[in-house]
Scaffold this motif. Structure first.
Motif, short mmCIF file in Angstrom:
data_model
loop_
_atom_site.label_atom_id
_atom_site.label_comp_id
_atom_site.label_asym_id
_atom_site.label_seq_id
_atom_site.Cartn_x
_atom_site.Cartn_y
_atom_site.Cartn_z
N SER A 124 5.23 0.31 -6.64
CA SER A 124 4.68 -1.03 -6.47
C SER A 124 3.21 -0.99 -6.08
CB SER A 124 5.46 -1.79 -5.39
OG SER A 124 4.78 -2.98 -5.04
N THR B 60 3.10 -6.03 -4.28
CA THR B 60 4.14 -6.70 -3.50
C THR B 60 3.52 -7.87 -2.74
OG1 THR B 60 5.52 -4.72 -3.29
CG2 THR B 60 5.81 -6.43 -1.62
N VAL C 203 8.83 -1.72 0.38
CA VAL C 203 7.91 -1.81 -0.75
C VAL C 203 8.47 -0.90 -1.84
CG1 VAL C 203 5.57 -1.39 -1.56
CG2 VAL C 203 5.95 -2.25 0.77
N GLU D 66 7.36 -8.77 -6.39
CA GLU D 66 6.46 -7.73 -6.90
C GLU D 66 5.84 -8.27 -8.19
OE1 GLU D 66 5.08 -5.66 -8.88
OE2 GLU D 66 4.30 -4.17 -7.47
#
Length: 286
Positions: free
Chosen positions: A122, A125, A118, A163
């Motif tokens: 973020s 995601t 990840v 993302e």
């Protein structure tokens, strides 16, 4: 045939999944790797088929080796956005008049069960199970869908991890949300085209922490595999070993009601396509 590559990252060796569906056969005595050069070499592929049929290929030693991406030295990864009727509907997007094209860098590719990271910062995601098309013959300015299919060497499961904030809210093109490290698990196998008589009749499924999120079929594609290959060849030359990710069906986090269930460290994603195998990834923070 179901071709794959096994071993530690960067040191994978070519293998074949036997017809029993469990035994791995070593191909390193016949070929150096599974890549575009092999897929373009009909004689080499015929030698593999003959050796597999004769039972002479040695069994790979060891138990449960790591499975890497089934294709080495990928030239480019062309991706098709919004290519399922149900996915376009869930995101409120209009049906595109022509295929939407973006790219993923080959260095986003990891094995089907490798860890996915990840990205730092973020908050959105997302998951996307996709049918990957692997090119086996140089394609330029193709005339028909049939020509497009004739240039396909095989198919694989692809996870087009995305993302959404980076992709949609940060300006510019989609690529910022598509090219984060580890964002394209591929495999486990490259299944040769002769084993997939109709790429528009494949079931795709994806689960997050055991909960079914995507349950679709390639019959829902707006632009089928043959047309996608034909169309892309009008704008760029496709070479053996290039990959096309052909889009995802409905069920992504982006299409869910608020609060949208985006992925976090500790989540486990499992995905599969009928006849092409399964993937499983644990997500961790970058």
């Amino acid at each position: 045939m179901k071709l794959l590559r096994v071993g530690t990252a960067g040191a994978e060796r070519p293998a074949l999944l036997d017809q029993d569906g469990t035994t791995l056969r070593d191909l390193s005595g016949l070929v150096t790797d599974i890549d575009g050069a092999l897929l373009a070499d009909d004689a080499a592929l015929d030698r593999i088929r003959a050796a597999a049929a004769s039972g002479e290929l040695p069994v790979l030693d060891g138990t449960a080796p790591r499975v890497g991406p089934p294709l080495a030295r990928i030239g480019k990864i062309v991706c098709i956005g919004l290519n399922y009727h149900d996915h376009a509907a869930e995101t409120g997007a209009e049906i595109p008049a022509e295929p939407i094209i973006f790219f993923k860098a080959p260095d986003t590719v990891v094995g089907p069960d490798d860890t996915v990271l990840v990205p730092r910062g973020s908050v959105k995601t997302d998951w996307e199970v996709e049918l990957a098309v692997v090119i086996g013959r140089t394609a330029r300015y193709l005339d028909s869908e049939a020509d497009g299919l004739a240039h396909v060497a095989g198919y694989a499961v692809s996870h087009d991890v995305s993302e959404r904030e980076f992709q949609i809210e940060r300006g510019g093109t989609w690529d910022k949300g598509k090219n984060c490290e580890t964002f394209n698990p591929l495999g486990p196998w490259l299944v040769t085209a002769d084993e997939v008589p109709d790429p528009q009749a494949l079931a795709l499924r994806l689960r997050v922490n055991g909960e079914l999120k995507q349950d679709g079929t390639t019959a829902e594609q707006i632009f089928g595999v043959g047309e996608v290959v034909r169309y892309v060849s009008q704008f760029m030359t496709l070479y053996p070993g290039d990959v096309i990710n052909t889009g995802t069906p409905a069920g992504v986090a982006l299409g869910k009601p608020e609060p949208k269930p985006y992925l976090r460290a500790g989540d486990v994603v499992e995905l599969e396509i009928e006849g092409l195998g399964r993937q499983r990834q644990e997500f961790k923070d970058a």
